[in-house]
Scaffold this active site. Sequence first.
Site, PDB file in Angstrom:
ATOM      1  N   ARG A 128     -36.870  32.839  68.314  1.00 50.81           N
ATOM      2  CA  ARG A 128     -35.741  32.161  67.668  1.00 50.81           C
ATOM      3  C   ARG A 128     -36.036  30.666  67.599  1.00 50.81           C
ATOM      4  O   ARG A 128     -36.245  30.003  68.612  1.00 50.81           O
ATOM      5  CB  ARG A 128     -34.450  32.435  68.459  1.00 50.81           C
ATOM      6  N   LYS A 129     -36.068  30.125  66.369  1.00 52.55           N
ATOM      7  CA  LYS A 129     -36.373  28.704  66.195  1.00 52.55           C
ATOM      8  C   LYS A 129     -35.396  27.860  67.012  1.00 52.55           C
ATOM      9  O   LYS A 129     -34.220  28.191  67.022  1.00 52.55           O
ATOM     10  CB  LYS A 129     -36.275  28.302  64.716  1.00 52.55           C
TER      11      LYS A 129
ATOM     12  N   GLY B  40     -23.326  30.071  55.224  1.00 51.85           N
ATOM     13  CA  GLY B  40     -23.151  30.757  56.500  1.00 51.85           C
ATOM     14  C   GLY B  40     -24.081  31.958  56.568  1.00 51.85           C
ATOM     15  O   GLY B  40     -24.980  32.106  55.742  1.00 51.85           O
TER      16      GLY B  40
ATOM     17  N   ASN C  47     -34.341  32.244  61.228  1.00 52.65           N
ATOM     18  CA  ASN C  47     -33.540  32.927  62.251  1.00 52.65           C
ATOM     19  C   ASN C  47     -32.506  33.801  61.550  1.00 52.65           C
ATOM     20  O   ASN C  47     -31.742  33.297  60.719  1.00 52.65           O
ATOM     21  CB  ASN C  47     -32.784  31.912  63.124  1.00 52.65           C
TER      22      ASN C  47
ATOM     23  N   ASP D 285     -37.980  27.050  55.588  1.00 49.19           N
ATOM     24  CA  ASP D 285     -36.769  27.640  56.124  1.00 49.19           C
ATOM     25  C   ASP D 285     -36.074  28.368  54.967  1.00 49.19           C
ATOM     26  O   ASP D 285     -36.303  28.046  53.802  1.00 49.19           O
ATOM     27  CB  ASP D 285     -35.878  26.533  56.702  1.00 49.19           C
ATOM     28  N   ARG D 286     -35.259  29.350  55.273  1.00 50.64           N
ATOM     29  CA  ARG D 286     -34.621  30.125  54.193  1.00 50.64           C
ATOM     30  C   ARG D 286     -33.275  29.516  53.793  1.00 50.64           C
ATOM     31  O   ARG D 286     -33.157  28.854  52.771  1.00 50.64           O
ATOM     32  CB  ARG D 286     -34.444  31.595  54.646  1.00 50.64           C
ATOM     33  N   ASP D 287     -32.249  29.733  54.652  1.00 47.16           N
ATOM     34  CA  ASP D 287     -30.888  29.318  54.288  1.00 47.16           C
ATOM     35  C   ASP D 287     -30.771  27.804  54.268  1.00 47.16           C
ATOM     36  O   ASP D 287     -31.126  27.124  55.224  1.00 47.16           O
ATOM     37  CB  ASP D 287     -29.884  29.902  55.294  1.00 47.16           C
TER      38      ASP D 287
ATOM     39  N   ASP E 229     -33.852  22.272  56.721  1.00 55.26           N
ATOM     40  CA  ASP E 229     -32.625  21.492  56.509  1.00 55.26           C
ATOM     41  C   ASP E 229     -31.904  21.174  57.818  1.00 55.26           C
ATOM     42  O   ASP E 229     -30.809  20.617  57.789  1.00 55.26           O
ATOM     43  CB  ASP E 229     -31.664  22.232  55.561  1.00 55.26           C
TER      44      ASP E 229
HETATM   45 ZN   LIG Z   1     -36.376  36.177  68.335  1.00 51.61          ZN
END
Ligand SMILES: [Zn+2]
Length: 439
Positions: A357-358, A264, A297, A254-256, A383
Amino acid sequence: MTQVVILAGGMGTRLREITGDLPKPLAPVAGTTLLGRQLDLVAASSLKDVVILSGYRADLIADYCGDGSRWGLTVRCIAEGEPRGTAGAVLDALPQLQDSFIVMYGDVVLDVDLDRLVEAHRRHGAAATLLVHPNDHPFDSDIVELDADNYVTRMRGYPHPEGIDLPNLVNAGLYVLERAALAQVADLPAKPDFGKHVFAAMVAQGQRLYGYRSPEYIKDAGTPERLAKTGRDIASGKVAGLSLRTRAPAIFLDRDGVLNQEVGLISRPQDLALYPGVGAAVARINRSAYRSVVITNQPVIARGDTTVEGLAQIHARLDTLLARDHAYVDALYYCPHHPDKGFPGEVSELKFVCECRKPATGLIDRAAEELQIDLGRSWLIGDTTIDVELARRTGVRSILVGTGHAGKDGRFAAEPDLRAPDLAAAVSLILGDEVAPAG
Ligand SMILES: [Zn+2]
């Protein structure tokens, strides 16, 4: 039928301590030679027609290859007259080549699914296709900039200007070329270089050059140190393991909140900052048998907070920060959509319930298909419970990290396989040299 052209004209001065007066492509590696490995690779594909452009000690190259029947191939050697550099040798040989051909350098170790590369070239109707991949030293590599559809917008030779973020997409030196398109390139220097001169001129002419993204192994073996390194990579199984000819496991990231600090939604590159230790942890993945794939996402696009190009800049920032630790991600997949309509500034055609979209599985499904990923041997590090749920739906094992949301979003009841304080600890759990408690 696509032909294979191998550039074997190099003298191999830097390899002389190993090869004596042999030309570079005949340098020994892993029980054969650099050229022998390349012919083995071609023989494993559906391509059967090889032209070798030789120069220094062309006689030895011709003796080694014979007519190619030893590999089940047809091999023809053409010795160049005046040395004209790599692109020059191809341009001089054009009248003797077929309409469409692969170009590979004779002094590299590579394992690439050549049929897949040629298929992508045809599908995109490109005048030229360049294999591009991330590496652990993009700051001193030639970078290829691509548009959102992966067509080349710009060739950037190094050194690169200070203070700009570039994507880690390096020209790997493996091309599929159309003879007719190449014949249109004019006003080249006497010893033209493909990246600097030929492709730059083709882009300037408005020809369509396609950037074929691939995590596969292609490395220069033109010095004693590099030759030894590539030999070790062959022996360890790394070269074959990275090939898209075989399935490999991945670590999905995952990124963020995992790679970069959770602040955010991020709509500007300057707001992206990595957690401490992330670069080193990703570099460990790069040295392992796992592909590294970011799955994220990014509703910032649907919301109108940034554009596809703006997000590419943010990801160029991510690439640049990782590259400072010699780390990279093999691929990044994002969902630009968002389900809830009715906000000012939104991009309404991206506002729908999508399949990517996850925790929907679309991004992982796509990655598995495009990168030949064995999901049963793969992991996802996230996370949020959204990531854990996504892992559950795709049959991937999960590790929930204590950074970012630390699983406190409470969206799904799925339990992770393991927990770790941060990315570095999670990677250690998977790669196994440091044992941290689970649960
Ligand atoms: Zn999508």
